[in-house]
Design a protein around this motif. Structure first.
Motif, mmCIF file in Angstrom:
data_model
loop_
_atom_site.group_PDB
_atom_site.id
_atom_site.type_symbol
_atom_site.label_atom_id
_atom_site.label_comp_id
_atom_site.label_asym_id
_atom_site.label_seq_id
_atom_site.Cartn_x
_atom_site.Cartn_y
_atom_site.Cartn_z
ATOM 1 N N GLN A 128 0.871 -1.259 -0.095
ATOM 2 C CA GLN A 128 -0.064 -0.011 0.114
ATOM 3 C C GLN A 128 0.759 1.262 0.072
ATOM 4 O O GLN A 128 2.057 1.288 0.592
ATOM 5 C CB GLN A 128 -0.836 -0.033 1.245
ATOM 6 C CG GLN A 128 -1.688 -1.335 1.212
ATOM 7 C CD GLN A 128 -2.713 -1.179 0.209
ATOM 8 O OE1 GLN A 128 -3.501 -0.220 -0.151
ATOM 9 N NE2 GLN A 128 -2.573 -2.433 -0.432
ATOM 10 N N THR A 129 0.463 2.198 -0.497
ATOM 11 C CA THR A 129 1.220 3.537 -0.729
ATOM 12 C C THR A 129 1.148 4.399 0.647
ATOM 13 O O THR A 129 2.259 5.000 0.726
ATOM 14 C CB THR A 129 0.547 4.673 -1.749
ATOM 15 O OG1 THR A 129 -0.837 4.760 -1.341
ATOM 16 C CG2 THR A 129 0.523 4.064 -3.091
ATOM 17 N N ASN A 130 0.544 3.930 1.612
ATOM 18 C CA ASN A 130 0.682 4.630 2.536
ATOM 19 C C ASN A 130 1.375 3.891 3.943
ATOM 20 O O ASN A 130 1.711 4.529 5.029
ATOM 21 C CB ASN A 130 -0.802 4.968 3.418
ATOM 22 C CG ASN A 130 -1.461 3.560 3.692
ATOM 23 O OD1 ASN A 130 -1.299 2.509 2.977
ATOM 24 N ND2 ASN A 130 -2.272 3.672 4.541
#
Length: 147
Positions: A128-130
């Protein structure tokens, strides 16, 4: 009543449900490797399975990768229904729950080394990008001989 029995039985299987300390997988892995060196294959397989179970309970992707490496040395199969594949999927889940980019990448490399490119792509797609760029986790596990 049935759910109570299930929970009691599950607590017996999973030490963390009893609030007991989950044993470390590393000594079990060392015993598995020693059994493998002595060609005690039944014992080695049992110990690698136990190490994988302990690492799974601890959500330790590195321990799961190490156990999968040991199983790979014992098993001729490496397809989607093999023990190695199952342990790698669990390692991916542990890395995902820990938001470990490094763990997912290591699992993807393992899948790719086994010729399971679709599984490797699926693993990388779980990042995930976060998620943080780097975290302190199981990256100290050595599985270079396998993957």
């Amino acid at each position: 009543f049935f759910s109570f029995l299930f929970l009691v039985g599950f607590a017996w299987i999973r030490p963390d449900f009893n609030r007991q300390e989950i044993p470390d997988w590393r000594p079990v892995l060392a015993r598995a490797e020693a059994s493998l060196e002595k060609s005690e294959l039944y014992d080695a397989r049992s110990l690698y399975s136990r190490a994988a179970r302990l690492a799974s309970w601890r959500e330790d992707w590195g321990g799961l990768l190490a156990a999968a490496c040991g199983m790979k040395m014992l098993d001729r199969q490496s397809g989607p229904y093999s023990n190695v594949h199952t342990i790698l999927v669990r390692a991916m889940m542990a890395a995902e729950s820990g938001q470990s980019r490094e763990g997912i990448a290591a699992v993807a490399r393992a899948f790719a080394a086994m010729g399971q490119d679709e599984a490797a792509s699926m693993a990388v797609g779980r990042i995930q990008t976060n998620w943080p760029e780097a975290i302190q986790d199981s990256g100290n596990v050595q599985t270079g001989a396998c993957w």
